[in-house]
Design a protein around this motif. Structure first.
Motif, PDB file in Angstrom:
ATOM      1  N   LEU A  31      -1.083   1.679  -4.156  1.00 47.04           N
ATOM      2  CA  LEU A  31      -2.050   0.909  -3.358  1.00 47.04           C
ATOM      3  C   LEU A  31      -0.068   0.531  -2.189  1.00 47.04           C
ATOM      4  CD1 LEU A  31      -2.950  -1.675  -1.603  1.00 47.04           C
ATOM      5  CD2 LEU A  31      -1.862  -3.072  -2.988  1.00 47.04           C
ATOM      6  N   THR A  32       0.940   0.519  -2.929  1.00 43.02           N
ATOM      7  CA  THR A  32       2.220   1.230  -1.882  1.00 43.02           C
ATOM      8  C   THR A  32       1.428   2.531  -0.838  1.00 43.02           C
ATOM      9  OG1 THR A  32       3.905   0.318  -2.958  1.00 43.02           O
ATOM     10  CG2 THR A  32       4.767   1.449  -2.134  1.00 43.02           C
ATOM     11  N   ALA A  33       1.129   3.806  -1.686  1.00 40.80           N
ATOM     12  CA  ALA A  33       0.813   4.704  -1.222  1.00 40.80           C
ATOM     13  C   ALA A  33       0.311   4.640  -0.120  1.00 40.80           C
ATOM     14  CB  ALA A  33       0.074   5.638  -1.890  1.00 40.80           C
ATOM     15  N   GLN A  34      -0.689   3.775   0.332  1.00 41.49           N
ATOM     16  CA  GLN A  34      -1.970   3.489   1.158  1.00 41.49           C
ATOM     17  C   GLN A  34      -0.899   2.778   2.184  1.00 41.49           C
ATOM     18  OE1 GLN A  34      -6.202   1.801  -0.527  1.00 41.49           O
ATOM     19  NE2 GLN A  34      -6.038   4.046  -1.544  1.00 41.49           N
ATOM     20  N   ILE A  35      -0.669   1.605   1.963  1.00 35.53           N
ATOM     21  CA  ILE A  35       0.186   1.365   3.227  1.00 35.53           C
ATOM     22  C   ILE A  35       0.940   1.756   3.854  1.00 35.53           C
ATOM     23  CG2 ILE A  35       1.713  -1.064   2.864  1.00 35.53           C
ATOM     24  CD1 ILE A  35       0.899  -2.417   0.446  1.00 35.53           C
ATOM     25  N   VAL A  36       2.265   2.690   3.307  1.00 33.25           N
ATOM     26  CA  VAL A  36       3.098   3.625   4.284  1.00 33.25           C
ATOM     27  C   VAL A  36       1.809   4.436   4.387  1.00 33.25           C
ATOM     28  CG1 VAL A  36       4.082   5.166   3.492  1.00 33.25           C
ATOM     29  CG2 VAL A  36       4.930   3.055   1.878  1.00 33.25           C
ATOM     30  N   GLU A  37       1.351   4.899   4.342  1.00 35.37           N
ATOM     31  CA  GLU A  37       0.095   5.733   4.915  1.00 35.37           C
ATOM     32  C   GLU A  37      -0.776   5.215   6.450  1.00 35.37           C
ATOM     33  OE1 GLU A  37      -1.041   8.937   6.513  1.00 35.37           O
ATOM     34  OE2 GLU A  37      -0.150   8.980   5.178  1.00 35.37           O
ATOM     35  N   GLU A  51       8.176  -6.593  10.568  1.00 38.24           N
ATOM     36  CA  GLU A  51       7.786  -7.611  10.844  1.00 38.24           C
ATOM     37  C   GLU A  51       6.128  -7.976  11.410  1.00 38.24           C
ATOM     38  OE1 GLU A  51       7.551  -9.739  15.934  1.00 38.24           O
ATOM     39  OE2 GLU A  51       9.151  -8.080  15.034  1.00 38.24           O
ATOM     40  N   HIS A  52       5.370  -7.159  10.998  1.00 38.81           N
ATOM     41  CA  HIS A  52       3.397  -7.235  10.654  1.00 38.81           C
ATOM     42  C   HIS A  52       3.274  -7.190   9.625  1.00 38.81           C
ATOM     43  CE1 HIS A  52       2.572  -5.251  15.095  1.00 38.81           C
ATOM     44  NE2 HIS A  52       3.278  -5.130  15.112  1.00 38.81           N
ATOM     45  N   CYS A  53       3.691  -7.067   8.591  1.00 32.74           N
ATOM     46  CA  CYS A  53       3.512  -7.011   7.545  1.00 32.74           C
ATOM     47  C   CYS A  53       4.752  -8.173   6.568  1.00 32.74           C
ATOM     48  CB  CYS A  53       4.999  -5.928   6.230  1.00 32.74           C
ATOM     49  SG  CYS A  53       3.774  -4.294   6.640  1.00 32.74           S
ATOM     50  N   GLY A  54       6.058  -8.847   7.445  1.00 32.28           N
ATOM     51  CA  GLY A  54       5.667 -10.323   7.017  1.00 32.28           C
ATOM     52  C   GLY A  54       6.945 -10.541   5.983  1.00 32.28           C
ATOM     53  N   ASP A  62      12.437  -0.449   1.344  1.00 31.59           N
ATOM     54  CA  ASP A  62      12.575  -0.058  -0.070  1.00 31.59           C
ATOM     55  C   ASP A  62      10.865   0.715  -0.554  1.00 31.59           C
ATOM     56  OD1 ASP A  62      14.989  -0.678  -1.544  1.00 31.59           O
ATOM     57  OD2 ASP A  62      14.102  -2.764  -1.562  1.00 31.59           O
ATOM     58  N   MET A  63      10.165  -0.198   0.239  1.00 32.33           N
ATOM     59  CA  MET A  63       8.433   0.826   0.076  1.00 32.33           C
ATOM     60  C   MET A  63       8.664   2.090   0.921  1.00 32.33           C
ATOM     61  SD  MET A  63       5.127  -0.845   1.949  1.00 32.33           S
ATOM     62  CE  MET A  63       5.529  -2.557   0.833  1.00 32.33           C
ATOM     63  N   MET A  64       9.373   1.769   1.938  1.00 30.33           N
ATOM     64  CA  MET A  64       8.812   3.401   2.696  1.00 30.33           C
ATOM     65  C   MET A  64       9.643   4.567   1.530  1.00 30.33           C
ATOM     66  SD  MET A  64       7.494   2.399   5.115  1.00 30.33           S
ATOM     67  CE  MET A  64       6.884   4.190   6.103  1.00 30.33           C
ATOM     68  N   ARG A  65      10.624   4.250   0.658  1.00 33.89           N
ATOM     69  CA  ARG A  65      11.522   5.272  -0.365  1.00 33.89           C
ATOM     70  C   ARG A  65      10.905   5.081  -1.353  1.00 33.89           C
ATOM     71  NH1 ARG A  65      16.336   7.352   1.844  1.00 33.89           N
ATOM     72  NH2 ARG A  65      16.806   6.412   3.212  1.00 33.89           N
ATOM     73  N   LEU A  73       2.640  -6.825  -7.588  1.00 39.81           N
ATOM     74  CA  LEU A  73       1.336  -6.557  -7.053  1.00 39.81           C
ATOM     75  C   LEU A  73       1.181  -7.121  -6.159  1.00 39.81           C
ATOM     76  CD1 LEU A  73      -0.800  -4.236  -7.370  1.00 39.81           C
ATOM     77  CD2 LEU A  73      -1.732  -5.256  -9.341  1.00 39.81           C
ATOM     78  N   ASP A  74       0.893  -8.453  -6.555  1.00 42.24           N
ATOM     79  CA  ASP A  74       0.599  -9.552  -5.681  1.00 42.24           C
ATOM     80  C   ASP A  74       1.708  -9.474  -4.447  1.00 42.24           C
ATOM     81  OD1 ASP A  74      -0.791 -12.358  -5.141  1.00 42.24           O
ATOM     82  OD2 ASP A  74       1.006 -13.050  -4.787  1.00 42.24           O
ATOM     83  N   ALA A  75       2.572  -9.153  -3.851  1.00 44.29           N
ATOM     84  CA  ALA A  75       3.527  -9.261  -2.968  1.00 44.29           C
ATOM     85  C   ALA A  75       2.855  -7.677  -2.279  1.00 44.29           C
ATOM     86  CB  ALA A  75       5.064  -8.778  -3.007  1.00 44.29           C
ATOM     87  N   LEU A  76       2.283  -6.727  -2.990  1.00 45.95           N
ATOM     88  CA  LEU A  76       1.568  -5.348  -2.031  1.00 45.95           C
ATOM     89  C   LEU A  76       0.262  -6.571  -1.274  1.00 45.95           C
ATOM     90  CD1 LEU A  76       2.594  -2.381  -4.371  1.00 45.95           C
ATOM     91  CD2 LEU A  76       3.738  -3.555  -1.878  1.00 45.95           C
ATOM     92  N   VAL A  77      -0.242  -7.316  -2.447  1.00 45.73           N
ATOM     93  CA  VAL A  77      -1.696  -7.327  -1.900  1.00 45.73           C
ATOM     94  C   VAL A  77      -1.644  -8.573  -0.055  1.00 45.73           C
ATOM     95  CG1 VAL A  77      -3.918  -9.074  -2.487  1.00 45.73           C
ATOM     96  CG2 VAL A  77      -2.843  -7.408  -3.731  1.00 45.73           C
ATOM     97  N   ASN A  78      -0.759  -9.027  -0.448  1.00 44.04           N
ATOM     98  CA  ASN A  78      -0.347  -9.956   1.096  1.00 44.04           C
ATOM     99  C   ASN A  78       0.595  -9.659   1.726  1.00 44.04           C
ATOM    100  OD1 ASN A  78      -0.642 -12.632  -0.471  1.00 44.04           O
ATOM    101  ND2 ASN A  78       1.430 -12.443  -1.827  1.00 44.04           N
ATOM    102  N   ILE A  79       0.875  -7.970   1.303  1.00 47.44           N
ATOM    103  CA  ILE A  79       1.427  -6.845   2.579  1.00 47.44           C
ATOM    104  C   ILE A  79       0.268  -6.535   3.160  1.00 47.44           C
ATOM    105  CG2 ILE A  79       2.632  -5.434   2.942  1.00 47.44           C
ATOM    106  CD1 ILE A  79       4.401  -6.075   0.858  1.00 47.44           C
TER     107      ILE A  79
END
Length: 94
Positions: A31-37, A51-54, A62-65, A73-79
């Motif tokens: 999920l992180t890889a898909q968000i970053v892409e 800002e877009h992700c809240g 941290d996410m980009m790295r 997992l819940d936080a990633l689903v919210n993003i």
């Protein structure tokens, strides 16, 4: 790092706990890889993406790295939802 599931009375063996931990980490990584892409395609700065992700810009860093252990997992689903995207989950044998 996230600790494996440890619910009193659940009776999971150590192997099952480890499989649960691995499954959660794999889901978070995918999920992180898909968000970053998605964010890279938008060509936003980290501050704009945050800002877009809240979330805050340091959390976005941290996410980009790839520091997936800092996100549930819940936080990633919210993003993902904040970005107007959907998460599809498949259920099957481990």
């Amino acid at each position: 790092m996230i600790a494996p599931l440890n619910v009193p009375g659940l009776g999971l063996s150590k192997v099952k706990k480890r499989l649960h931990f691995i499954s959660v980490m794999r889901a978070k990584a995918e999920l992180t890889a898909q968000i970053v892409e998605f964010l890279k395609q938008k060509k936003w700065t980290q501050a704009e993406a945050a800002e877009h992700c809240g979330i805050t810009q340091p959390r976005m860093n941290d996410m980009m790295r790839g520091r997936i252990s800092r996100f549930s997992l819940d936080a990633l689903v919210n993003i993902t939802a904040a970005l107007g995207q959907k998460v599809h989950i498949q259920f099957g044998a481990a």
